[in-house]
Design a protein around this motif. Structure first.
Motif, PDB file in Angstrom:
ATOM      1  N   GLN A   6     -19.376   6.011  -9.997  1.00 18.70           N
ATOM      2  CA  GLN A   6     -19.559   4.751  -9.270  1.00 18.70           C
ATOM      3  C   GLN A   6     -18.242   4.007  -9.132  1.00 18.70           C
ATOM      4  N   LEU A   7     -17.504   3.956 -10.239  1.00 19.88           N
ATOM      5  CA  LEU A   7     -16.224   3.253 -10.243  1.00 19.88           C
ATOM      6  C   LEU A   7     -15.255   3.916  -9.263  1.00 19.88           C
ATOM      7  N   LYS A   8     -15.193   5.229  -9.333  1.00 18.58           N
ATOM      8  CA  LYS A   8     -14.297   5.971  -8.442  1.00 18.58           C
ATOM      9  C   LYS A   8     -14.654   5.702  -6.972  1.00 18.58           C
ATOM     10  N   HIS A   9     -15.931   5.719  -6.697  1.00 17.72           N
ATOM     11  CA  HIS A   9     -16.412   5.462  -5.341  1.00 17.72           C
ATOM     12  C   HIS A   9     -16.005   4.068  -4.863  1.00 17.72           C
ATOM     13  N   LYS A  10     -16.182   3.081  -5.722  1.00 21.18           N
ATOM     14  CA  LYS A  10     -15.806   1.703  -5.351  1.00 21.18           C
ATOM     15  C   LYS A  10     -14.301   1.597  -5.095  1.00 21.18           C
ATOM     16  N   ILE A  11     -13.520   2.233  -5.961  1.00 21.38           N
ATOM     17  CA  ILE A  11     -12.055   2.169  -5.814  1.00 21.38           C
ATOM     18  C   ILE A  11     -11.616   2.809  -4.498  1.00 21.38           C
ATOM     19  N   GLU A  12     -12.268   3.910  -4.132  1.00 19.54           N
ATOM     20  CA  GLU A  12     -11.932   4.564  -2.864  1.00 19.54           C
ATOM     21  C   GLU A  12     -12.178   3.634  -1.674  1.00 19.54           C
ATOM     22  N   ILE A  13     -13.326   2.957  -1.708  1.00 21.86           N
ATOM     23  CA  ILE A  13     -13.652   2.026  -0.615  1.00 21.86           C
ATOM     24  C   ILE A  13     -12.644   0.880  -0.583  1.00 21.86           C
ATOM     25  N   ILE A  14     -12.301   0.378  -1.749  1.00 15.65           N
ATOM     26  CA  ILE A  14     -11.331  -0.732  -1.829  1.00 15.65           C
ATOM     27  C   ILE A  14      -9.967  -0.292  -1.296  1.00 15.65           C
ATOM     28  N   ASP A  15      -9.515   0.882  -1.720  1.00 15.62           N
ATOM     29  CA  ASP A  15      -8.208   1.364  -1.260  1.00 15.62           C
ATOM     30  C   ASP A  15      -8.167   1.501   0.257  1.00 15.62           C
ATOM     31  N   LYS A  16      -9.259   1.978   0.818  1.00 20.79           N
ATOM     32  CA  LYS A  16      -9.323   2.125   2.272  1.00 20.79           C
ATOM     33  C   LYS A  16      -9.232   0.746   2.946  1.00 20.79           C
ATOM     34  N   ASN A  17      -9.934  -0.213   2.374  1.00 18.90           N
ATOM     35  CA  ASN A  17      -9.903  -1.566   2.943  1.00 18.90           C
ATOM     36  C   ASN A  17      -8.545  -2.231   2.762  1.00 18.90           C
ATOM     37  N   LEU A  18      -7.919  -2.014   1.613  1.00 16.39           N
ATOM     38  CA  LEU A  18      -6.577  -2.575   1.396  1.00 16.39           C
ATOM     39  C   LEU A  18      -5.619  -2.036   2.453  1.00 16.39           C
ATOM     40  N   ASP A  19      -5.732  -0.749   2.709  1.00 18.60           N
ATOM     41  CA  ASP A  19      -4.897  -0.113   3.722  1.00 18.60           C
ATOM     42  C   ASP A  19      -5.130  -0.747   5.097  1.00 18.60           C
ATOM     43  N   ASN A  20      -6.397  -0.940   5.442  1.00 19.19           N
ATOM     44  CA  ASN A  20      -6.729  -1.523   6.752  1.00 19.19           C
ATOM     45  C   ASN A  20      -6.294  -2.974   6.875  1.00 19.19           C
ATOM     46  N   MET A  21      -6.275  -3.686   5.780  1.00 19.92           N
ATOM     47  CA  MET A  21      -5.997  -5.123   5.850  1.00 19.92           C
ATOM     48  C   MET A  21      -4.520  -5.472   5.722  1.00 19.92           C
ATOM     49  N   LEU A  22      -3.695  -4.449   5.505  1.00 17.94           N
ATOM     50  CA  LEU A  22      -2.244  -4.662   5.542  1.00 17.94           C
ATOM     51  C   LEU A  22      -1.719  -4.163   6.879  1.00 17.94           C
ATOM     52  N   PRO A  23      -0.701  -4.815   7.426  1.00 19.23           N
ATOM     53  CA  PRO A  23      -0.068  -4.249   8.625  1.00 19.23           C
ATOM     54  C   PRO A  23       0.514  -2.874   8.269  1.00 19.23           C
ATOM     55  N   PRO A  24       0.619  -1.956   9.266  1.00 19.23           N
ATOM     56  CA  PRO A  24       1.195  -0.630   8.983  1.00 19.23           C
ATOM     57  C   PRO A  24       2.604  -0.746   8.394  1.00 19.23           C
ATOM     58  N   ALA A  25       2.998   0.270   7.635  1.00 19.80           N
ATOM     59  CA  ALA A  25       4.279   0.246   6.923  1.00 19.80           C
ATOM     60  C   ALA A  25       5.466   0.128   7.873  1.00 19.80           C
ATOM     61  N   ASP A  26       5.317   0.580   9.116  1.00 17.76           N
ATOM     62  CA  ASP A  26       6.458   0.552  10.042  1.00 17.76           C
ATOM     63  C   ASP A  26       6.463  -0.697  10.944  1.00 17.76           C
ATOM     64  N   THR A  27       5.635  -1.679  10.601  1.00 15.31           N
ATOM     65  CA  THR A  27       5.646  -2.942  11.347  1.00 15.31           C
ATOM     66  C   THR A  27       7.005  -3.622  11.193  1.00 15.31           C
ATOM     67  N   TYR A  28       7.474  -4.252  12.272  1.00 12.50           N
ATOM     68  CA  TYR A  28       8.707  -5.032  12.221  1.00 12.50           C
ATOM     69  C   TYR A  28       8.420  -6.345  11.496  1.00 12.50           C
ATOM     70  N   PRO A  29       9.300  -6.936  10.696  1.00 13.67           N
ATOM     71  CA  PRO A  29      10.617  -6.415  10.358  1.00 13.67           C
ATOM     72  C   PRO A  29      10.566  -5.328   9.277  1.00 13.67           C
ATOM     73  N   PRO A  30      11.593  -4.477   9.273  1.00 13.27           N
ATOM     74  CA  PRO A  30      11.584  -3.363   8.327  1.00 13.27           C
ATOM     75  C   PRO A  30      11.631  -3.845   6.869  1.00 13.27           C
TER      76      PRO A  30
END
Lengths: 282, 282
Positions: A6-30
């Motif tokens: 259960q914990l692993k499953h929750k962490i996976e969902i959170i990591d995916k959301n964290l990724d979506n809620m941050l601008p992509p790594a190559d967003t300006y400014p570098p």
């Protein structure tokens, strides 16, 4: 699913959301986006967002709705670590076995990366409130816990008492504010966002505070076990010794578990989280 | 009342509200509240809150209602100066003739004081949204302008190009993001909070962006006149010379004034603010 799955499953969902809620790594400014992602994805155990969504699930199964709040609290936690590691603060070169943000990107960028993550947490929460106005109470709980009456207050006292002996009052203040406040806010925000009745919010709050204290004490015990820093630190082991500290951590954990007895079966995951957090650090 | 009297009156009201919206200086824990107040009350000209309430007044006379937003933007501006002055950033010992926060309170406390003011700005705005849900768009405008897509983005580029030559593209990016974004957000948030129609919000936004550019250029010209730092800096005077910079500042100021012609008599104060800001710095 057992607890670990259960914990692993929750962490996976959170990591995916964290990724979506941050601008992509190559967003300006570098550099800064790279630095934000470096720190957010550097092995954190996602305890606070896991707690938030687990508290939310006690009252509402649509867990997607609380993801912005869950990610915001992780961004706040991450910013606090970046600033805490700075030379002017704890001066740590590594965290979780990886170089700290200022060691990789320089001190100036590390200050700005922390600022960026704190600001971004509120951008995410405000966008969320625009869609879900009833999330305002949850966002306020997180904001207060992160601020001068919460985490930052605790960090100030921690800094002021660096290498100085502390008494029980100061130690309790530091633990309650620096650590327990944001952990408590995680579960409280989850309950508030799900529209829980006041009596349940209070039960959850009791759980969160006790859990936060148990976690900080366990963390300090682990630090001693691993031969951590030798400075005089505002910790339970330094003030009361290891044995009394283990007992205190166990008592706080039991107190946390008792506080959510009211939820019966539904509270199983949060009860197991309390035991899990006593065994883990940071 | 003439312009100067009106401005003085607005600043007095803002200062009173800033005082009310900060915890008292003797609040526990010690030092940090003192440091927050030291930096907030160290001679700032309150340009951003003045702009916010003046834009608000174009559409709604109950100016008290926008005071939390006005104070929040000043807290954000103040935090940005504290972090900007740190040794790891601009490394400034004085600001407006007074010792900078880290010179008085130490670097660690200065980092935390900046964090505290940024967090406090959002606490104030969230409390405000709980009372006035229609202020959400204004708060979002401020948050975005302060964040990685605004002010922090500009600071990152400013830091990356320290002592390096910049081209026009980078210079425009830095000015627009580091300075103009938050100045623009001030007037935009005022208009949004007052429920202005979209066409007026757009006019105000044009005003704010041009004003922000004019202000940054004027500030850099003043810096040269006063024999400021000699490093290669991302400034108009460094790139285009003084004369062209004065002309650019005048053009941006005129552009700002033209943008709010639509408000006629009511826009007089904001027009005079544009002229005033071209004559002043910081």
């Amino acid at each position: 699913m057992d607890f670990n799955q259960q914990l692993k499953h929750k962490i996976e969902i959170i990591d995916k959301n964290l990724d979506n809620m941050l601008p992509p790594a190559d967003t300006y400014p570098p550099v800064i986006h790279e630095a934000m992602r470096y720190s957010v994805f550097s092995g954190g155990k996602r305890l606070r967002p896991v707690l938030l969504i687990s508290a939310y699930e006690l009252f509402d199964e649509h867990v997607d709705d609380c993801m912005p709040l869950a990610c915001a609290i992780e961004f706040i936690h991450t910013y606090s670590l970046i600033h805490d590691d700075l030379p002017a603060m704890d001066d740590d070169d590594t965290r979780r076995g990886k170089a700290t943000c200022h060691k990789v990107f320089g001190e100036g960028i590390a200050v700005l990366t922390g600022d960026a993550l704190l600001n971004h947490a509120f951008e995410v929460m405000l966008d969320d409130i625009a869609r879900n106005p009833h999330h305002i109470a949850a966002a306020i709980a997180i904001a207060k816990a992160a601020g001068i009456g919460g985490m930052i207050g605790g960090q100030v006292m921690d800094l002021l008492y660096e290498n100085k002996p502390v008494d029980d009052g100061v130690l309790q203040y530091i633990h309650q504010h620096k650590t327990a406040a944001l952990i408590c806010a995680a579960v409280k925000a989850g309950a508030l966002a799900a529209g829980a009745d006041e009596v349940y919010v209070r039960a959850i709050e009791q759980y969160g505070l006790a859990l936060g204290m148990a976690f900080q004490i366990s963390d300090d015990i682990l630090d001693v076990d691993e031969g951590g820093k030798e400075e005089v630190k505002a910790t339970y082991p330094a003030l009361y010794g290891i044995e009394a500290s283990i007992k205190a951590a166990q008592e706080f954990t039991q107190h946390a578990i008792d506080a959510i007895a009211v939820f019966g079966q539904k509270g199983t995951f949060l009860k197991e989280m309390a035991s899990y957090m006593m065994r883990r650090s940071n």
